[in-house]
Motif scaffolding. Structure first.
Motif, PDB file in Angstrom:
ATOM      1  N   ASP A 140       0.847  -1.186   0.000  1.00  0.00           N
ATOM      2  CA  ASP A 140       0.000   0.000   0.000  1.00  0.00           C
ATOM      3  C   ASP A 140       0.890   1.245   0.000  1.00  0.00           C
ATOM      4  OD1 ASP A 140       0.620   0.802   2.846  1.00  0.00           O
ATOM      5  OD2 ASP A 140      -0.395  -1.115   3.232  1.00  0.00           O
ATOM      6  N   GLU A 141       0.254   2.376  -0.146  1.00  0.00           N
ATOM      7  CA  GLU A 141       0.986   3.636  -0.255  1.00  0.00           C
ATOM      8  C   GLU A 141       1.763   3.969   1.022  1.00  0.00           C
ATOM      9  OE1 GLU A 141      -0.144   8.326  -0.267  1.00  0.00           O
ATOM     10  OE2 GLU A 141      -1.480   6.979  -1.370  1.00  0.00           O
ATOM     11  N   GLU A 142       1.152   3.779   2.180  1.00  0.00           N
ATOM     12  CA  GLU A 142       1.791   4.198   3.425  1.00  0.00           C
ATOM     13  C   GLU A 142       3.040   3.374   3.727  1.00  0.00           C
ATOM     14  OE1 GLU A 142       2.998   6.377   6.279  1.00  0.00           O
ATOM     15  OE2 GLU A 142       1.278   6.941   5.026  1.00  0.00           O
ATOM     16  N   SER A 143       2.995   2.054   3.456  1.00  0.00           N
ATOM     17  CA  SER A 143       4.184   1.230   3.690  1.00  0.00           C
ATOM     18  C   SER A 143       5.310   1.644   2.743  1.00  0.00           C
ATOM     19  CB  SER A 143       3.864  -0.253   3.519  1.00  0.00           C
ATOM     20  OG  SER A 143       3.443  -0.542   2.200  1.00  0.00           O
ATOM     21  N   GLY A 144       4.928   2.029   1.522  1.00  0.00           N
ATOM     22  CA  GLY A 144       5.923   2.505   0.577  1.00  0.00           C
ATOM     23  C   GLY A 144       6.558   3.805   1.029  1.00  0.00           C
ATOM     24  N   PRO A 154      16.451  10.462  -2.857  1.00  0.00           N
ATOM     25  CA  PRO A 154      15.367  10.136  -3.789  1.00  0.00           C
ATOM     26  C   PRO A 154      15.185   8.628  -3.958  1.00  0.00           C
ATOM     27  CG  PRO A 154      17.316  10.776  -5.008  1.00  0.00           C
ATOM     28  CD  PRO A 154      17.640  10.980  -3.564  1.00  0.00           C
ATOM     29  N   VAL A 155      13.951   8.226  -4.306  1.00  0.00           N
ATOM     30  CA  VAL A 155      13.636   6.829  -4.574  1.00  0.00           C
ATOM     31  C   VAL A 155      12.947   6.728  -5.938  1.00  0.00           C
ATOM     32  CG1 VAL A 155      13.423   6.223  -2.136  1.00  0.00           C
ATOM     33  CG2 VAL A 155      11.394   6.953  -3.425  1.00  0.00           C
ATOM     34  N   MET A 156      12.921   5.508  -6.470  1.00  0.00           N
ATOM     35  CA  MET A 156      12.256   5.255  -7.737  1.00  0.00           C
ATOM     36  C   MET A 156      11.142   4.248  -7.518  1.00  0.00           C
ATOM     37  SD  MET A 156      12.425   6.113 -11.014  1.00  0.00           S
ATOM     38  CE  MET A 156      14.071   6.441 -11.644  1.00  0.00           C
ATOM     39  N   ILE A 157       9.922   4.597  -7.950  1.00  0.00           N
ATOM     40  CA  ILE A 157       8.805   3.658  -7.946  1.00  0.00           C
ATOM     41  C   ILE A 157       8.759   3.025  -9.327  1.00  0.00           C
ATOM     42  CG2 ILE A 157       6.306   3.384  -7.708  1.00  0.00           C
ATOM     43  CD1 ILE A 157       6.327   5.910  -5.949  1.00  0.00           C
ATOM     44  N   TYR A 181       3.095   7.597  -6.561  1.00  0.00           N
ATOM     45  CA  TYR A 181       2.650   6.218  -6.331  1.00  0.00           C
ATOM     46  C   TYR A 181       1.389   5.914  -7.139  1.00  0.00           C
ATOM     47  CZ  TYR A 181       0.836   2.173  -3.698  1.00  0.00           C
ATOM     48  OH  TYR A 181       0.340   0.951  -3.345  1.00  0.00           O
ATOM     49  N   GLN A 182       0.414   6.799  -7.064  1.00  0.00           N
ATOM     50  CA  GLN A 182      -0.858   6.577  -7.758  1.00  0.00           C
ATOM     51  C   GLN A 182      -0.681   6.595  -9.278  1.00  0.00           C
ATOM     52  OE1 GLN A 182      -3.495   5.585  -6.304  1.00  0.00           O
ATOM     53  NE2 GLN A 182      -2.998   6.027  -4.162  1.00  0.00           N
ATOM     54  N   SER A 183       0.109   7.535  -9.783  1.00  0.00           N
ATOM     55  CA  SER A 183       0.278   7.619 -11.237  1.00  0.00           C
ATOM     56  C   SER A 183       1.103   6.451 -11.776  1.00  0.00           C
ATOM     57  CB  SER A 183       0.921   8.955 -11.631  1.00  0.00           C
ATOM     58  OG  SER A 183       2.211   9.093 -11.084  1.00  0.00           O
ATOM     59  N   ASP A 195      -0.957  -3.652 -11.875  1.00  0.00           N
ATOM     60  CA  ASP A 195      -0.635  -2.370 -11.245  1.00  0.00           C
ATOM     61  C   ASP A 195       0.341  -2.492 -10.077  1.00  0.00           C
ATOM     62  OD1 ASP A 195      -2.153  -3.445  -9.214  1.00  0.00           O
ATOM     63  OD2 ASP A 195      -3.413  -1.667  -8.944  1.00  0.00           O
ATOM     64  N   GLU A 196       0.968  -3.657  -9.897  1.00  0.00           N
ATOM     65  CA  GLU A 196       1.923  -3.803  -8.808  1.00  0.00           C
ATOM     66  C   GLU A 196       3.175  -2.968  -9.075  1.00  0.00           C
ATOM     67  OE1 GLU A 196       2.727  -7.957  -8.291  1.00  0.00           O
ATOM     68  OE2 GLU A 196       1.076  -8.180  -6.849  1.00  0.00           O
ATOM     69  N   VAL A 197       3.642  -2.289  -8.030  1.00  0.00           N
ATOM     70  CA  VAL A 197       4.865  -1.497  -8.127  1.00  0.00           C
ATOM     71  C   VAL A 197       5.770  -1.818  -6.952  1.00  0.00           C
ATOM     72  CG1 VAL A 197       3.808   0.407  -9.417  1.00  0.00           C
ATOM     73  CG2 VAL A 197       3.811   0.469  -6.910  1.00  0.00           C
ATOM     74  N   TYR A 198       7.070  -1.570  -7.145  1.00  0.00           N
ATOM     75  CA  TYR A 198       8.007  -1.761  -6.046  1.00  0.00           C
ATOM     76  C   TYR A 198       8.890  -0.524  -5.932  1.00  0.00           C
ATOM     77  CZ  TYR A 198      11.492  -3.058  -9.614  1.00  0.00           C
ATOM     78  OH  TYR A 198      12.329  -3.059 -10.705  1.00  0.00           O
ATOM     79  N   LEU A 199       9.697  -0.484  -4.904  1.00  0.00           N
ATOM     80  CA  LEU A 199      10.469   0.716  -4.572  1.00  0.00           C
ATOM     81  C   LEU A 199      11.960   0.410  -4.607  1.00  0.00           C
ATOM     82  CD1 LEU A 199       9.731   3.648  -3.544  1.00  0.00           C
ATOM     83  CD2 LEU A 199      10.260   2.792  -1.262  1.00  0.00           C
ATOM     84  N   GLU A 200      12.732   1.347  -5.160  1.00  0.00           N
ATOM     85  CA  GLU A 200      14.184   1.226  -5.154  1.00  0.00           C
ATOM     86  C   GLU A 200      14.819   2.559  -4.783  1.00  0.00           C
ATOM     87  OE1 GLU A 200      15.452  -2.146  -8.453  1.00  0.00           O
ATOM     88  OE2 GLU A 200      15.684  -0.031  -8.925  1.00  0.00           O
TER      89      GLU A 200
END
Length: 450
Positions: A140-144, A154-157, A181-183, A195-200
Motif C-alpha cells: 500500500d501507499e503508506e508502507s511505501g 530520492p527513490v524510484m517507484i 505512487y498513484q500515477s 498495477d503492482e509497483v516496487y520501490l528502489e
C-alpha cells in the motif's frame, strides 16, 4: 537440429534470424502484416504468411494467427526475436502445448525473471548486489512511504511487470510520494495489465551496464562480457558500446560472474541480458533481467566473435554449449547507433513516410542491420527503429572515428532520422572522455523543452 523455423517478428531482427537460419541450412518462414508485404525480410524468407492487418494486436501480437501459420508451414520451432511476444510466457506455453520448440527460455523461467520484484528476490538468493528497496511489490501507499523514508530519498517507484520507462516515477520527497505512487500504478495497469509497483533507492548519476549471457539445459552458463547502455533518452537506448569503458578488470569479472550466478540460480536456458546500474565508485547493482535476445546483441558479437542467434537456435534444439568461458575473449571496441525514424529537433517525434533516398555505409569495421530499402514506407504502426549501425575497431577512439565517418555516409530521406543526434553525441567532449551517465543526453545534449 531444426529443419524449419518460423520467425514471429518483423523488420531487421527477422532478417537477422533468416540469415542465421540459412547459414545453418534451416528453412526460414516469416509472418507479416499487410503493411509489411513489400519488406525485405519477406523477400528473403523461404516462405511468408500474412497474418493480418497493420495493427500489431491483429498481427504480430495475435497468438492464434501465429500458431496457425506455424502449423500451416509445419515448422519445428518459433523464434520470437525481441519485442512483441518475445517475453510473453503464455505464448511460450502455447508453443510447448503445440509441440513447437520456443527459441527462448521456458515459460516458468520467463515468468520468474520477467517480474522485476521476483527477479530481485532471486538476485538476493544468488548473492548478486541489488539496489536497496522493497523486498517485493508494495502492499500500500503508506508502507511505501515509510520504506522510502528509511532508505532515504530520492527513490524510484517501478512497475513490477514491465520496462521501457513505463510505470516508473522518481520521487524526491515525502510530499510528492502520493501522486507518484498513484500515477505509477495507473500507468503500470494501462501498459501491462498489472498495477503492482516496487520501490528502489535512486542511484544518482549511474551508468547502465548489462551482461550478455547464454545458458543450456545442461547447466552450462556463459557470459559474453558487458555492454554500456548509458546513452539514453527517456529510458530508451540510443547508443550502446562494448566493453564498458570505465570498468577495471577486477570489477568486470565480478559483474559478469554475478550475472552467471543469477542465471544458474534461475535454471535458465537460452539467451538473456542481466542489467545493472554502476555508481560513481564502480559499485554495481542488479536492476532486471531481459529474457530474450536484445536489440544491441551485435555489439557483443563483434567484440567476442560469436554468433548469438545461431547459439540460441542450437541451445533450443537441445545441444550443449561447446564453448568454455576461457575461450571467450574481448577484442577491441564496438559501438552501435540506433537509427530511428524520428526528428530529434522536434522532441524526437516519429517521422513515418516514404523513403526515397537510402544509402548504407560500408568499409572496414562497419556492419548495418536494416530491413529498409529505397522505396520503402515507414509505417506509423510499429517501433520507429529502422536500422542499426555498428562499428568495430581496435580501440574506442578508433571506433568513434569509424562511427562518425559511417554516420556521415548514411543517407535517409525525406523522412527525418536520429543520425544527427548520434553525431551530436559522438562529437561531444563528455562522451569522448567517458563523462556520461544515464541522464547525460537529457541534461546536456537534448534537454527537455519548456
Amino acid at each position: 537440429m531444426f529443419s524449419k523455423i518460423l520467425i514471429a517478428n518483423r523488420g531487421e531482427v527477422a532478417l537477422r534470424i533468416i540469415r542465421a537460419c540459412h547459414e545453418m541450412g534451416i528453412e526460414a518462414v516469416v509472418v507479416y502484416s499487410t503493411a509489411d508485404k513489400d519488406s525485405n525480410y519477406v523477400r528473403f524468407a523461404d516462405k511468408a504468411i500474412c497474418i493480418g492487418p497493420a495493427s500489431p494486436a491483429q498481427s504480430y501480437l495475435n497468438i492464434n494467427a501465429i500458431i496457425s501459420a506455424a502449423e500451416i508451414a509445419d515448422v519445428d520451432a518459433i523464434h520470437p526475436g525481441y519485442g512483441f511476444l518475445a517475453e510473453n510466457a503464455h505464448f511460450a506455453e502455447v508453443c510447448r502445448e503445440c509441440n513447437i520448440a520456443f527459441i527462448g527460455p521456458s515459460p516458468e523461467a520467463m515468468t520468474k525473471l520477467g517480474d522485476k520484484a521476483k527477479a530481485r528476490d532471486m538476485a538476493v538468493d544468488a548473492k548478486v548486489p541489488v539496489v536497496p528497496g522493497s523486498p517485493g511489490p508494495l502492499s500500500d501507499e503508506e508502507s511505501g512511504r515509510k520504506l522510502a523514508r528509511e532508505i532515504g530519498f530520492p527513490v524510484m517507484i517501478k512497475a513490477s511487470a514491465g520496462g521501457g520507462g513505463r510505470g516508473m516515477r522518481l520521487v524526491h520527497n515525502d510530499i510528492s510520494f502520493r501522486n507518484a505512487y498513484q500515477s505509477a500504478k495507473a500507468e503500470a495497469m494501462g501498459a501491462f495489465g498489472n498495477d503492482e509497483v516496487y520501490l528502489e533507492k535512486f542511484i544518482e548519476n549511474p551508468r547502465h551496464v548489462e551482461v550478455q549471457v547464454m545458458s543450456d539445459k545442461y547447466g552450462n552458463v556463459l557470459h559474453f562480457y558487458e555492454r554500456d547502455c548509458s546513452i539514453q533518452r527517456r529510458h530508451q537506448k540510443l547508443i550502446e558500446e562494448a566493453p564498458c569503458p570505465v570498468l577495471d578488470e577486477e570489477t568486470r569479472e565480478k559483474l559478469c560472474e554475478a550475472a552467471k550466478r543469477l542465471m544458474k540460480n534461475a535454471k535458465y536456458e537460452n539467451a538473456a541480458t542481466v542489467e545493472f546500474l554502476l555508481d560513481k565508485d564502480r559499485n554495481f547493482y542488479f536492476i532486471e533481467a531481459n529474457t530474450r535476445i536484445q536489440v544491441e546483441h551485435p555489439v557483443s558479437e563483434l567484440v567476442t566473435g560469436h554468433d548469438l542467434i545461431k547459439m540460441q537456435i542450437r541451445v533450443a534444439a537441445g545441444e550443449e554449449l561447446k564453448l568454455k568461458q576461457k575461450d571467450i575473449k574481448l577484442n577491441g571496441c564496438a559501438i552501435e547507433c540506433r537509427i530511428n525514424a524520428e526528428n530529434p529537433d522536434m522532441n524526437f517525434s516519429p517521422s513515418p513516410g516514404p523513403v526515397d533516398e537510402f544509402f548504407v555505409p560500408g568499409g572496414f569495421g562497419v556492419r548495418v542491420e536494416t530491413f529498409i530499402k529505397q522505396g520503402s514506407y515507414i509505417s506509423p504502426n510499429y517501433d520507429s527503429m529502422i536500422a542499426k549501425l555498428l562499428v568495430h575497431n581496435n580501440t574506442r577512439q578508433e571506433a568513434i572515428a569509424t562511427m562518425k565517418r559511417a554516420l556521415n555516409e548514411f543517407k535517409i530521406g525525406p523522412i527525418k532520422s536520429t543520425i544527427p543526434a548520434s553525431l551530436k553525441i559522438l562529437n561531444d567532449s563528455d562522451y569522448v572522455n567517458n563523462n556520461v551517465d544515464t541522464g547525460y543526453v537529457e541534461r546536456k545534449i537534448y534537454p527537455p523543452k519548456s
